[in-house]
Enzyme design. Structure first.
Site, PDB file in Angstrom:
ATOM      1  N   CYS A 114      -0.111   4.233   1.701  1.00  0.00           N
ATOM      2  CA  CYS A 114      -0.498   5.233   2.707  1.00  0.00           C
ATOM      3  C   CYS A 114       0.571   5.512   3.757  1.00  0.00           C
ATOM      4  O   CYS A 114       0.637   6.605   4.298  1.00  0.00           O
ATOM      5  CB  CYS A 114      -1.828   4.877   3.356  1.00  0.00           C
ATOM      6  SG  CYS A 114      -1.818   3.334   4.256  1.00  0.00           S
ATOM      7  N   ARG A 173      -3.404   3.701  12.505  1.00  0.00           N
ATOM      8  CA  ARG A 173      -2.896   4.897  11.820  1.00  0.00           C
ATOM      9  C   ARG A 173      -1.887   5.632  12.685  1.00  0.00           C
ATOM     10  O   ARG A 173      -1.009   6.303  12.171  1.00  0.00           O
ATOM     11  CB  ARG A 173      -4.062   5.766  11.357  1.00  0.00           C
ATOM     12  CG  ARG A 173      -4.848   5.001  10.290  1.00  0.00           C
ATOM     13  CD  ARG A 173      -5.968   5.763   9.661  1.00  0.00           C
ATOM     14  NE  ARG A 173      -6.693   4.872   8.734  1.00  0.00           N
ATOM     15  CZ  ARG A 173      -7.880   5.137   8.231  1.00  0.00           C
ATOM     16  NH1 ARG A 173      -8.485   6.273   8.549  1.00  0.00           N
ATOM     17  NH2 ARG A 173      -8.456   4.287   7.413  1.00  0.00           N
ATOM     18  N   LYS A 178     -11.908  -7.657   6.131  1.00  0.00           N
ATOM     19  CA  LYS A 178     -11.323  -6.758   7.119  1.00  0.00           C
ATOM     20  C   LYS A 178     -12.258  -5.605   7.393  1.00  0.00           C
ATOM     21  O   LYS A 178     -12.762  -5.033   6.431  1.00  0.00           O
ATOM     22  CB  LYS A 178     -10.008  -6.223   6.539  1.00  0.00           C
ATOM     23  CG  LYS A 178      -9.271  -5.292   7.454  1.00  0.00           C
ATOM     24  CD  LYS A 178      -8.048  -4.765   6.769  1.00  0.00           C
ATOM     25  CE  LYS A 178      -7.462  -3.686   7.669  1.00  0.00           C
ATOM     26  NZ  LYS A 178      -6.459  -2.943   7.022  1.00  0.00           N
ATOM     27  N   CYS A 210      -3.919   6.223   0.098  1.00  0.00           N
ATOM     28  CA  CYS A 210      -3.373   4.948  -0.382  1.00  0.00           C
ATOM     29  C   CYS A 210      -2.984   4.998  -1.859  1.00  0.00           C
ATOM     30  O   CYS A 210      -2.862   3.960  -2.508  1.00  0.00           O
ATOM     31  CB  CYS A 210      -4.371   3.823  -0.128  1.00  0.00           C
ATOM     32  SG  CYS A 210      -4.806   3.651   1.611  1.00  0.00           S
ATOM     33  N   LYS A 247     -12.496  -5.031   2.101  1.00  0.00           N
ATOM     34  CA  LYS A 247     -11.938  -4.160   3.134  1.00  0.00           C
ATOM     35  C   LYS A 247     -12.835  -2.946   3.273  1.00  0.00           C
ATOM     36  O   LYS A 247     -13.051  -2.205   2.316  1.00  0.00           O
ATOM     37  CB  LYS A 247     -10.518  -3.738   2.742  1.00  0.00           C
ATOM     38  CG  LYS A 247      -9.913  -2.724   3.715  1.00  0.00           C
ATOM     39  CD  LYS A 247      -8.464  -2.432   3.416  1.00  0.00           C
ATOM     40  CE  LYS A 247      -7.929  -1.362   4.354  1.00  0.00           C
ATOM     41  NZ  LYS A 247      -6.505  -1.103   4.132  1.00  0.00           N
ATOM     42  N   CYS A 255       0.865  -1.178   0.000  1.00  0.00           N
ATOM     43  CA  CYS A 255       0.000   0.000   0.000  1.00  0.00           C
ATOM     44  C   CYS A 255       0.901   1.227   0.000  1.00  0.00           C
ATOM     45  O   CYS A 255       2.102   1.127   0.250  1.00  0.00           O
ATOM     46  CB  CYS A 255      -0.908   0.009   1.225  1.00  0.00           C
ATOM     47  SG  CYS A 255      -2.290   1.169   1.053  1.00  0.00           S
ATOM     48  N   ARG A 267     -11.107   7.557   3.542  1.00  0.00           N
ATOM     49  CA  ARG A 267     -10.835   6.535   2.524  1.00  0.00           C
ATOM     50  C   ARG A 267     -12.111   5.956   1.913  1.00  0.00           C
ATOM     51  O   ARG A 267     -12.103   4.884   1.335  1.00  0.00           O
ATOM     52  CB  ARG A 267     -10.026   5.393   3.148  1.00  0.00           C
ATOM     53  CG  ARG A 267      -8.725   5.791   3.815  1.00  0.00           C
ATOM     54  CD  ARG A 267      -7.721   4.668   3.763  1.00  0.00           C
ATOM     55  NE  ARG A 267      -6.645   4.741   4.740  1.00  0.00           N
ATOM     56  CZ  ARG A 267      -5.667   5.639   4.754  1.00  0.00           C
ATOM     57  NH1 ARG A 267      -5.636   6.599   3.849  1.00  0.00           N
ATOM     58  NH2 ARG A 267      -4.726   5.594   5.678  1.00  0.00           N
TER      59      ARG A 267
HETATM   60  C1  PBG Z   1      -3.133   0.222   4.774  1.00  0.00           C
HETATM   61  C2  PBG Z   1      -3.682  -0.596   5.866  1.00  0.00           C
HETATM   62  C3  PBG Z   1      -4.517  -0.227   6.941  1.00  0.00           C
HETATM   63  C4  PBG Z   1      -4.641  -1.351   7.750  1.00  0.00           C
HETATM   64  C5  PBG Z   1      -3.942  -2.375   7.140  1.00  0.00           C
HETATM   65  N1  PBG Z   1      -3.381  -1.903   5.969  1.00  0.00           N
HETATM   66  C6  PBG Z   1      -5.072   1.080   7.311  1.00  0.00           C
HETATM   67  C7  PBG Z   1      -6.079   1.754   6.513  1.00  0.00           C
HETATM   68  O1  PBG Z   1      -6.596   1.243   5.508  1.00  0.00           O
HETATM   69  O2  PBG Z   1      -6.352   2.884   6.870  1.00  0.00           O
HETATM   70  C8  PBG Z   1      -5.402  -1.404   9.054  1.00  0.00           C
HETATM   71  C9  PBG Z   1      -4.922  -2.424  10.027  1.00  0.00           C
HETATM   72  C10 PBG Z   1      -5.426  -2.257  11.406  1.00  0.00           C
HETATM   73  O3  PBG Z   1      -6.246  -1.375  11.743  1.00  0.00           O
HETATM   74  O4  PBG Z   1      -4.982  -3.055  12.241  1.00  0.00           O
HETATM   75  N2  PBG Z   1      -4.000   0.643   3.815  1.00  0.00           N
END
Ligand code: PBG
Length: 320
Positions: free
Chosen positions: A118, A201, A244, A126, A191, A116, A213
């Site tokens: 981000c 974050r 997720k 992202c 997701k 990713c 997002r």
């Molecule tokens: C990156 C990413 C995120 C998470 C995993 N990969 C954060 C997001 O999408 O903001 C979250 C993992 C967690 O909260 O444990 N894009």
């Protein structure tokens, strides 16, 4: 008469008729890797989780491995961020070096990289931003570069978490073209745009500097759409599909399990971890029991693999 209590009489018989069991091999342990040496900085909203330099991450992974946890998922926090997340696809970036050192120290450890941008972009989104929106195809090109650089460093599997359209197919094609036909893709397929990512974050220093997002991650009320997302990723070549978050999305895990026959992973995310840790600290719940009940619920819903910050704690409890 059927008397259900007969088979609940004692722990021995309960153990015999137990339908779902956890094993340390079910877990994938996320690590946050930073520059430096000997760095181990606890994430305040995630007690027991750390931003670690590569040498410390190796020790942590070795610990997890010795408890029976076979795999880690790597997140990198680079020293310098820019508009296009250059550090994400730098052959000498933090993740690329971490992969090399982890595989060197622990050749059998299964190293998965989160793909990713981000953590690497100055704006925290992202992908590539133009006029306040994340550009899809320009972002996919960078995710392909990032995945290739992870595979070249020796990653066992790549896990794109960006939610751009078409990225799984593009990554699969590029990996194949470079001879990485044996490197699987685990896609963050369903997701959701979730408030449960809050503590992550802080951990990954990836809070978006403007907006949110929701134009790329899924809308939490949508259930049927998850099946379309997953079907698309499988068509594009995903080997494992992920749902997720996990605990507030058990219905989605169950739907995906029923509809497809590829392995299903579920991400027990940061907020889910922090809530249990916090209530445990306050003495409001029995932390270990709530942890184990949550993890078994995720597996019972249909997950084959669970990405969780509890990996070591749960493996310890299982090994007792
Ligand atoms: C990156 C990413 C995120 C998470 C995993 N990969 C954060 C997001 O999408 O903001 C979250 C993992 C967690 O909260 O444990 N894009």
């Amino acid at each position: 008469m059927f008397r259900p209590r007969r088979l609940r009489k004692n722990e021995t018989v309960r153990r015999m008729v137990r339908e779902t069991t956890l094993r340390p091999a079910d877990f994938i342990y996320p690590l946050f890797v930073v520059e430096g040496k000997g760095v181990r900085k606890e994430i305040s909203s995630m007690p027991g989780c750390f931003q670690e330099s590569i040498d410390e991450a190796v020790k942590n992974a070795r610990d997890a491995w010795s408890l029976g946890v076979p795999s880690v998922l790597l997140f990198g926090i680079p020293e310098h961020k820019d508009e296009v997340g250059s550090a994400a696809y730098d052959e000498n970036g933090i993740i690329q070096r971490a992969v090399r050192e982890l595989k060197n120290a622990l050749p059998e450890l299964y190293v998965i990289t989160d793909v990713c941008l981000c953590e690497y972009t100055s704006h925290g989104h992202c992908g590539v931003v133009r006029d306040g929106d994340v550009l899809n195809d320009a972002t996919v090109e960078l995710l392909v570069k990032e995945s290739l650089s992870h595979a070249r460093a020796g990653a066992d599997m790549v896990a794109p978490s960006d939610m751009m359209d078409g990225r799984v197919g593009a990554i699969r094609d590029a990996l194949d073209e470079e001879g990485f036909t044996g490197v699987p893709v685990m896609s963050y397929a369903a997701k959701y745009a979730s408030a449960f990512y809050g503590p992550f974050r802080e951990a990954a220093e990836s809070t978006p500097q403007f907006g949110d997002r929701r134009s790329y991650q899924m809308d939490p009320p949508n259930r049927r759409e998850a099946l379309r997302e997953v079907a698309l990723d499988i068509e594009e070549g995903a080997d494992i599909v992920m749902v997720k978050p996990a605990l507030a999305y058990l219905d989605i895990i169950s739907d995906v399990r029923a509809a497809f026959d590829v392995p299903v992973a579920a991400y027990n995310v940061s907020g889910e971890y922090s809530l249990i840790k916090a209530a445990g600290k306050l003495g409001w719940v029995d932390e270990e029991r709530v942890m184990m009940e949550s993890l078994v619920a995720i597996k019972r819903a249909g997950a084959d693999l669970i990405l969780t910050y509890f990996a070591k704690d749960a493996a310890k409890a299982l090994n007792r």
